[in-house]
Design an enzyme around this catalytic site. Structure first.
Site, mmCIF file in Angstrom:
data_model
loop_
_atom_site.group_PDB
_atom_site.id
_atom_site.type_symbol
_atom_site.label_atom_id
_atom_site.label_comp_id
_atom_site.label_asym_id
_atom_site.label_seq_id
_atom_site.Cartn_x
_atom_site.Cartn_y
_atom_site.Cartn_z
ATOM 1 N N LYS A 43 -37.988 23.388 -25.567
ATOM 2 C CA LYS A 43 -36.681 23.164 -24.939
ATOM 3 C C LYS A 43 -36.373 24.179 -23.841
ATOM 4 O O LYS A 43 -35.449 23.959 -23.040
ATOM 5 C CB LYS A 43 -35.582 23.209 -25.997
ATOM 6 C CG LYS A 43 -35.655 22.111 -27.037
ATOM 7 C CD LYS A 43 -35.322 20.756 -26.450
ATOM 8 C CE LYS A 43 -35.173 19.714 -27.562
ATOM 9 N NZ LYS A 43 -34.785 18.399 -27.035
ATOM 10 N N SER A 267 -41.378 19.168 -36.454
ATOM 11 C CA SER A 267 -41.697 18.206 -35.402
ATOM 12 C C SER A 267 -43.107 18.449 -34.873
ATOM 13 O O SER A 267 -43.818 17.502 -34.497
ATOM 14 C CB SER A 267 -40.677 18.292 -34.263
ATOM 15 O OG SER A 267 -40.592 19.608 -33.745
#
Length: 350
Positions: A43, A267
């Site tokens: 991110k 994830s």
């Protein structure tokens, strides 16, 4: 390498080949370690891209406030960037946000704001976004990046894609990406379509997520999936899709740590598990890349905690052989048949 600020160090993450979770009959599986960038996750790239674009356009000023909803990683990235630039940051989190992530956001000097009310499906994502929108309307100079529908998010992953291709000298047969805001999936996919059209783009969602289509349900994976289909999702970039279960994702995480020396988040475990599925199908003399969004240090009290695993009635694969037995349970879903379940805000024709 010398950097004027921490922001100049974002990106250029390494790829590591798996050696003990794969078989000689598999394609090579490479894991792109986004946990080794400042902020500790994939991110950081879109966070920096969105903030730089907002500063350039005037949507955000140095005396303004960054306001965003996040399950953790984007909030950490924005908090880090805000600290480096001297800009205030407010982050909407929820009860499922890992405690270490909330503490990290606060450590950077940002303000985490807890949103405790879920929607009718027991999801927190839309209530978090609505809380961020409310703050954005009431705080002077506030800028809400809206990672799910901001084109500067996928645009930032042009560099991610170019790094992958360069590191493998263009010999890339498949890239596996988690969904979330769909920034990495769409951004990498669009660039790959232009430069390496034979490379297959593989989307990984969590079972119970509606990011690339339902059915909606509950899952323990954090940072993977969505309660709606993000505006950033471009289905034309996806060749095939998989919905990974919690047990497969968490089993992969633990076996990566104990067999490959890679401590990764849930994830990442899902992306690597699906990469193993793809690698088994493609066979030798091919390269499969799994983009690993974050590390496992934020999940030591959950994924890597035996008590937490037992409390959630999860039966994990204890050996690589047991994990590989589960690969046969997964078959690809054609990308051109993906049908989004709902959008936020709702599209007029839905």
């Amino acid at each position: 390498m010398r950097c004027d600020t921490i922001l100049d160090a974002i990106g250029n993450t390494p790829m590591v080949r798996l050696n003990r979770l794969t078989e000689p009959t598999d394609a090579a599986v490479w894991v792109k370690l986004e946990c080794l960038t400042p902020g500790g996750s994939v991110k950081a790239r879109p966070a920096l891209g969105m903030i730089r674009a907002a500063l350039g356009s005037g949507a955000l000023t140095e005396d303004g406030t960054i306001v965003e909803a996040t399950s953790g990683n984007l909030g950490i990235a924005l908090a880090m960037i805000g600290s480096a630039l001297g800009i205030r940051v407010k982050i909407m989190v929820d009860p499922r946000t890992p405690v270490p992530s909330v503490r990290t956001i606060a450590a950077y000097g940002a303000t985490p704001i807890l949103v405790e009310k879920s929607d009718e499906h027991g999801k927190y994502q839309i209530p978090r976004i609505q809380a961020a929108e409310a703050v954005g309307r009431t705080v002077a100079g506030a800028y809400v990046p809206n990672q799910w529908d901001n084109p500067d998010n996928p645009a930032a992953h042009r560099e991610t894609a170019s790094e992958i291709v360069a590191d493998l000298d263009g010999d890339v047969d498949a890239i596996v990406c988690a969904t979330s805001s769909c920034g990495q999936l769409t951004g990498i996919g669009r660039w790959i379509r232009q430069t390496s059209p034979d490379c297959r783009m593989v989307a990984v969602d969590g079972r119970g997520s509606a990011a690339i289509g339902g059915p909606m349900g509950q899952h323990l994976l954090v940072g993977l999936g969505s309660a709606f289909t993000p505006g950033n999702f471009d289905p034309t970039t996806v060749d095939e899709a998989y919905w990974c279960g919690d047990t497969e994702a968490f089993s992969t995480c633990r076996l990566l740590a104990s067999n490959e020396g890679l401590l990764l988040g849930g994830s990442s475990g899902a992306a690597v598990f699906v990469a193993l599925v793809v690698a088994q199908r493609l066979g030798p003399h091919h390269n499969v890349v799994a983009v690993a969004p974050d590390g496992g240090d934020r999940y030591l009290d959950t994924i890597y905690n035996d008590t937490w695993i037992r409390d959630h009635d999860l039966t994990l694969a204890a050996t690589t052989a047991q994990l590989r037995d589960r690969l046969a349970d997964y078959t690809p879903f054609p990308g051109n048949q993906l049908k989004p379940w709902r959008h936020y805000p709702a599209s007029p024709d839905l």
